[in-house]
Scaffold this motif. Structure first.
Motif, PDB file in Angstrom:
ATOM      1  N   THR A 297       0.816  -1.210   0.083  1.00 37.93           N
ATOM      2  CA  THR A 297       0.117  -0.160  -0.035  1.00 37.93           C
ATOM      3  C   THR A 297       0.915   1.326   0.054  1.00 37.93           C
ATOM      4  OG1 THR A 297      -1.549  -1.208   1.007  1.00 37.93           O
ATOM      5  CG2 THR A 297      -1.974   1.240   1.227  1.00 37.93           C
ATOM      6  N   ASP A 298       1.923   1.192   0.834  1.00 38.73           N
ATOM      7  CA  ASP A 298       2.760   2.509   0.811  1.00 38.73           C
ATOM      8  C   ASP A 298       3.419   2.627  -0.511  1.00 38.73           C
ATOM      9  OD1 ASP A 298       2.561   3.558   3.385  1.00 38.73           O
ATOM     10  OD2 ASP A 298       4.028   1.976   4.103  1.00 38.73           O
ATOM     11  N   ARG A 299       3.952   1.498  -1.283  1.00 39.44           N
ATOM     12  CA  ARG A 299       4.584   1.559  -2.582  1.00 39.44           C
ATOM     13  C   ARG A 299       3.548   2.242  -3.366  1.00 39.44           C
ATOM     14  NH1 ARG A 299       8.505  -0.143   0.006  1.00 39.44           N
ATOM     15  NH2 ARG A 299       9.660  -1.769  -0.715  1.00 39.44           N
ATOM     16  N   ALA A 300       2.021   1.757  -3.515  1.00 38.76           N
ATOM     17  CA  ALA A 300       1.131   2.323  -4.220  1.00 38.76           C
ATOM     18  C   ALA A 300       1.195   3.737  -4.071  1.00 38.76           C
ATOM     19  CB  ALA A 300      -0.229   1.698  -4.018  1.00 38.76           C
ATOM     20  N   MET A 301       1.010   4.264  -2.658  1.00 45.97           N
ATOM     21  CA  MET A 301       1.053   5.514  -2.251  1.00 45.97           C
ATOM     22  C   MET A 301       2.129   6.642  -3.069  1.00 45.97           C
ATOM     23  SD  MET A 301      -0.512   6.326   1.335  1.00 45.97           S
ATOM     24  CE  MET A 301       0.126   7.916   1.452  1.00 45.97           C
ATOM     25  N   GLU A 302       3.328   5.795  -3.068  1.00 45.78           N
ATOM     26  CA  GLU A 302       4.539   6.559  -3.371  1.00 45.78           C
ATOM     27  C   GLU A 302       4.288   6.815  -4.817  1.00 45.78           C
ATOM     28  OE1 GLU A 302       7.903   4.122  -2.106  1.00 45.78           O
ATOM     29  OE2 GLU A 302       7.453   4.699   0.048  1.00 45.78           O
ATOM     30  N   SER A 303       3.849   5.835  -5.583  1.00 45.66           N
ATOM     31  CA  SER A 303       3.707   5.880  -7.012  1.00 45.66           C
ATOM     32  C   SER A 303       2.723   6.940  -7.293  1.00 45.66           C
ATOM     33  CB  SER A 303       3.370   4.433  -7.520  1.00 45.66           C
ATOM     34  OG  SER A 303       2.947   4.706  -8.944  1.00 45.66           O
TER      35      SER A 303
ATOM     36  N   LYS B 272      -8.497   4.390 -15.492  1.00 41.17           N
ATOM     37  CA  LYS B 272      -8.220   3.538 -14.506  1.00 41.17           C
ATOM     38  C   LYS B 272      -7.053   4.478 -13.771  1.00 41.17           C
ATOM     39  CE  LYS B 272      -5.494  -0.889 -13.955  1.00 41.17           C
ATOM     40  NZ  LYS B 272      -5.183  -1.853 -14.730  1.00 41.17           N
ATOM     41  N   ASN B 273      -6.919   4.162 -12.366  1.00 35.52           N
ATOM     42  CA  ASN B 273      -6.085   5.025 -11.522  1.00 35.52           C
ATOM     43  C   ASN B 273      -4.838   4.184 -11.071  1.00 35.52           C
ATOM     44  OD1 ASN B 273      -5.306   6.330  -8.407  1.00 35.52           O
ATOM     45  ND2 ASN B 273      -5.588   7.924 -10.182  1.00 35.52           N
ATOM     46  N   ALA B 274      -5.304   2.763 -10.531  1.00 37.29           N
ATOM     47  CA  ALA B 274      -4.236   1.982  -9.947  1.00 37.29           C
ATOM     48  C   ALA B 274      -4.795   0.676  -9.768  1.00 37.29           C
ATOM     49  CB  ALA B 274      -4.089   2.655  -8.443  1.00 37.29           C
ATOM     50  N   ASP B 275      -3.618  -0.409  -9.649  1.00 38.54           N
ATOM     51  CA  ASP B 275      -4.050  -1.618  -9.313  1.00 38.54           C
ATOM     52  C   ASP B 275      -3.733  -1.829  -7.775  1.00 38.54           C
ATOM     53  OD1 ASP B 275      -2.928  -2.443 -12.541  1.00 38.54           O
ATOM     54  OD2 ASP B 275      -4.990  -2.834 -11.941  1.00 38.54           O
ATOM     55  N   LEU B 276      -4.587  -2.671  -7.199  1.00 41.23           N
ATOM     56  CA  LEU B 276      -4.434  -3.311  -6.003  1.00 41.23           C
ATOM     57  C   LEU B 276      -4.392  -4.474  -5.507  1.00 41.23           C
ATOM     58  CD1 LEU B 276      -7.329  -0.852  -4.627  1.00 41.23           C
ATOM     59  CD2 LEU B 276      -5.089  -0.477  -4.528  1.00 41.23           C
ATOM     60  N   ASP B 277      -3.710  -4.939  -4.544  1.00 37.03           N
ATOM     61  CA  ASP B 277      -3.739  -6.344  -4.167  1.00 37.03           C
ATOM     62  C   ASP B 277      -5.148  -6.739  -3.724  1.00 37.03           C
ATOM     63  OD1 ASP B 277      -3.425  -8.599  -1.984  1.00 37.03           O
ATOM     64  OD2 ASP B 277      -1.725  -8.765  -3.006  1.00 37.03           O
TER      65      ASP B 277
END
Length: 504
Positions: free
Chosen positions: A84-90, A164-169
């Motif tokens: 999740t932190d990685r996604a936020m950084e992206s 599309k904005n982001a992929d998630l686990d």
């Protein structure tokens, strides 16, 4: 057979290694952790066979350590937080690239005291807040959080289109949904039935209303959040984007003391915004304004707003009957859905009230036919109706990247366009978010109930006959305006056809 030393009650810290596909590892019940300074592969007792089979295929071997199920679950949760932190950084990097002059996501999260965004906040909380920030920055109207068989994704509706904005686990989606339920005062334990809620967030001193809808699907719960404007943000009539002639005629209609003004169009065409803009135009301290809506979208301190609740019998019709005993000057009905509501609206208009409402029809002429189909007599339509505005929201091409398009001969014939017409197509650049479009404008055809239209209603309510008569009188239809903006280079042929450019 692998010899493993069980590790119980250890606080393990997860780590990610380059060259290893983390999704593939977790699918085979393997994680990496640093134990006493040494990186080890971590397996769970319960899934030892699957983990060991995959471990033997890895190109580089790290010591394999065994943990109990609870320890593995805790480690896996830390892994999800790390992702999740990685996604936020992206998202943060994207934010900085798109507009270096804007406040960066890092600074926003560090300095904002409006929403829970301190450095100590849980990653899921920060991620949800970051989604709101990104959506507002990109001028999205809706946030979609969807779950599929193997993953989840976030999409924003921008200028009427989902992007599309982001992929998630997949497991992160459940945590995000729970967080949204908490801030919307919904039941986090209930995952079997749909839930609707509402919440408010504060960003940079501005309060934002968010309407939340949660729906259980085959693969899990999905969320759609509608970002609503405050009453102070509702545009003036002149800011809606209509041409000056339409704005002038609308203002003349709004000066009337009684009658019905209808706004029509498909879902997402801006009908509710137009209605509230009309209310803002007629609003004054000496008038009593009451609305009945489903749901109440734009909250206002100067208007009495009623929320429809069919579970307790508070329908549009029931609310309208009560409203008429409240001495209103102006009534706004969210939508005329049935014959009873239509009849009460007509009666209210004939007894001295100004009534605004919407209908789901595609043109002004079709609205008259729909009212007749609902059982309203033609003489009542002609005596109560002031005007009908059929509107659409048209995406405008980005001036930075639009390119000249070649008009195919078949399109020239089908849509009655000059073969040598200079038209443009969408391309996409950083400035427009690679969509090819930069904002939207309203276009609309306005039917004013003139004497000639009233005389026509004495003989027919047929849509085709009414449209032909209106066009002879000079009505600028939606199709005519689409053709005008296409040839002017403000929109593309694809967008004009999508909105309703008609053949011939």
């Amino acid at each position: 057979m692998l010899e493993l030393e069980p590790l119980h009650d250890l606080e393990l810290e997860v780590c990610e290694l380059e060259g290893f596909a983390s999704d593939l590892l977790t699918k085979n019940y393997l994680l990496f952790s640093r134990i006493e300074g040494e990186i080890s592969a971590i397996a769970c007792e319960r899934y030892l066979i699957e983990a060991s089979n995959f471990y033997t295929k890895l190109p580089e071997r790290y010591p394999l350590r065994l943990v109990d199920e609870d320890s593995y679950e805790r480690l896996y949760n830390r892994f999800l937080e790390l992702r999740t932190d990685r996604a936020m950084e992206s998202m943060q990097e994207e934010n900085q690239e798109q507009n270096e002059e804007d406040i960066s996501l890092t600074d926003f999260l560090r300095t904002s005291s409006d929403i829970l965004t301190s450095e100590e906040s849980a990653p899921i909380i920060k991620f949800v807040n970051a989604l709101f920030y990104q959506a507002i920055k990109k001028k999205a109207s809706d946030i979609h959080i969807e779950v599929q068989e193997k993953k989840g994704e976030v999409r924003f509706r921008i200028d009427g289109m989902l992007i599309k904005n982001a992929d998630l686990d997949k497991k992160v989606v459940a945590l995000i949904v729970s967080r949204i339920k908490v801030i919307s005062n919904l039941d986090i334990s209930e995952k079997r039935i749909p839930q609707d809620g509402r919440t408010q967030i504060k960003i940079a001193g501005e309060t934002l209303d968010v309407r939340v809808s949660i729906l259980p699907t085959f693969y899990g719960e999905r969320v759609v959040m509608r970002l609503l404007m405050q009453s102070s943000q509702i545009p003036q009539i002149t800011e809606l984007g209509f041409n000056e002639d339409v704005i002038g005629d609308i203002r003349k209609l709004l000066r009337a003391s009684h009658g019905i003004i209808l706004v029509t169009g498909p879902t997402g065409s801006g009908k509710t915004t137009s209605l509230h803009s009309f209310l803002r135009e007629v609003e004054s301290p000496d008038k009593n304004l009451i609305t009945v809506e489903d749901p109440v979208e734009y909250k206002s301190d100067s208007i009495a707003q009623i929320q429809v609740n069919e579970k307790v019998g508070l329908t549009f019709a029931a609310a309208l009957r009560s409203i008429l005993r409240q001495d209103p000057d102006v009534i706004m009905i969210g939508e005329i859905r049935d014959e009873e509501t239509a009849n009460i609206a007509v009666r209210a208009a004939l007894t001295g009230h100004l009534v605004f409402s919407t209908l789901h029809t595609n043109s002004a002429a079709a609205t008259i036919s729909r009212l007749a189909d609902m059982g309203i007599e033609p003489f009542l339509i002609s005596s109560s109706l002031l005007g009908i505005l059929a509107q659409r929201l048209l995406r405008v091409l980005c001036e930075e990247c639009k390119e000249e398009d070649i008009l195919a001969e078949e399109f020239s014939k089908d849509y009655d366009l000059p073969l040598d017409a200079k038209i443009y197509k969408a391309c996409g650049c950083r400035k427009c978010g690679y969509s090819g479009y930069a904002g939207r404008r309203s276009i609309g055809e306005l039917l004013v109930m003139s004497d000639s239209v009233k005389n026509l209603l004495k003989t027919t309510t047929d849509e085709h006959s009414i449209r032909e008569a209106l066009e002879k009188e000079g009505l600028k239809t939606i199709a005519t305006q689409l053709k005008y903006y296409l040839l002017k280079g403000e929109t593309s042929l694809d967008e004009a056809i999508r909105i309703g450019l008609s053949h011939g």
